[in-house]
Scaffold this motif. Structure first.
Motif, short mmCIF file in Angstrom:
data_model
loop_
_atom_site.label_atom_id
_atom_site.label_comp_id
_atom_site.label_asym_id
_atom_site.label_seq_id
_atom_site.Cartn_x
_atom_site.Cartn_y
_atom_site.Cartn_z
N ARG A 28 57.92 35.27 98.87
CA ARG A 28 57.24 34.23 98.12
C ARG A 28 56.82 34.80 96.77
N LEU A 29 57.00 33.98 95.77
CA LEU A 29 56.54 34.31 94.43
C LEU A 29 55.47 33.30 94.03
N TYR A 30 54.46 33.79 93.35
CA TYR A 30 53.38 32.94 92.89
C TYR A 30 53.24 33.13 91.39
N LEU A 31 53.19 32.01 90.68
CA LEU A 31 53.00 32.05 89.24
C LEU A 31 51.79 31.22 88.87
N LEU A 32 50.94 31.77 88.02
CA LEU A 32 49.84 31.02 87.43
C LEU A 32 50.29 30.70 86.01
N VAL A 33 50.47 29.42 85.74
CA VAL A 33 51.00 28.98 84.45
C VAL A 33 49.91 28.24 83.69
N GLU A 34 49.74 28.64 82.44
CA GLU A 34 48.80 27.95 81.56
C GLU A 34 49.49 27.73 80.22
N GLU A 35 49.46 26.50 79.77
CA GLU A 35 50.06 26.13 78.49
C GLU A 35 51.50 26.58 78.37
N GLY A 36 52.25 26.44 79.46
CA GLY A 36 53.67 26.74 79.44
C GLY A 36 54.05 28.20 79.53
N ARG A 37 53.07 29.07 79.71
CA ARG A 37 53.33 30.52 79.83
C ARG A 37 52.81 31.04 81.16
N VAL A 38 53.48 32.07 81.64
CA VAL A 38 53.04 32.70 82.89
C VAL A 38 51.85 33.59 82.57
N LYS A 39 50.70 33.20 83.08
CA LYS A 39 49.50 34.00 82.85
C LYS A 39 49.42 35.13 83.87
N ASP A 40 49.83 34.85 85.11
CA ASP A 40 49.80 35.87 86.15
C ASP A 40 50.93 35.58 87.14
N ALA A 41 51.39 36.63 87.79
CA ALA A 41 52.47 36.49 88.77
C ALA A 41 52.25 37.51 89.88
N SER A 42 52.59 37.11 91.09
CA SER A 42 52.49 38.04 92.22
C SER A 42 53.53 37.63 93.25
N TRP A 43 53.65 38.43 94.27
CA TRP A 43 54.64 38.14 95.31
C TRP A 43 54.13 38.69 96.63
N GLU A 44 54.74 38.20 97.70
CA GLU A 44 54.49 38.75 99.03
C GLU A 44 55.77 38.62 99.82
N GLY A 45 56.03 39.59 100.66
CA GLY A 45 57.24 39.55 101.48
C GLY A 45 57.60 40.91 102.00
N ASP A 46 58.66 40.95 102.75
CA ASP A 46 59.17 42.17 103.32
C ASP A 46 60.60 42.37 102.84
N GLY A 47 61.06 43.60 102.92
CA GLY A 47 62.44 43.87 102.55
C GLY A 47 62.66 45.35 102.36
N CYS A 48 63.82 45.68 101.90
CA CYS A 48 64.16 47.08 101.65
C CYS A 48 63.45 47.55 100.37
#
Length: 80
Positions: free
Chosen positions: A1-21
């Motif tokens: 999962r990816l999470y984006l916090l968008v303000e005024e058309g720009r990505v203010k913050d981004a994070s992710w969660e998940g498993d993988g290699c």
């Protein structure tokens, strides 16, 4: 999962969660750092070559390409 916090058309913050290699985890971490501050409208233009550059990878075998591109494909699917 990816999470984006968008303000005024720009990505203010981004994070992710998940498993993988290790490669997919590194790619997701780098991707979320690199998209911060970018216009949402520009995110669709990102390509796997961008991830290779950010990760410092010159070449991957075909079986490992999916590891690098998983987070990017998730991002682009969410934008669509």
């Amino acid at each position: 999962r990816l999470y984006l916090l968008v303000e005024e058309g720009r990505v203010k913050d981004a994070s992710w969660e998940g498993d993988g290699c290790a490669i997919s985890i590194a790619a997701a971490s780098v991707l979320t750092e690199e998209v911060k501050g970018k216009k949402v409208s520009d995110l669709g233009e990102l390509a796997k070559e961008d991830l290779y550059e950010w990760l410092g990878i010159d070449h991957l075998g075909p079986a490992r390409v999916k590891c690098v591109t998983l987070s990017l494909e998730t991002l682009q699917a969410g934008l669509n």
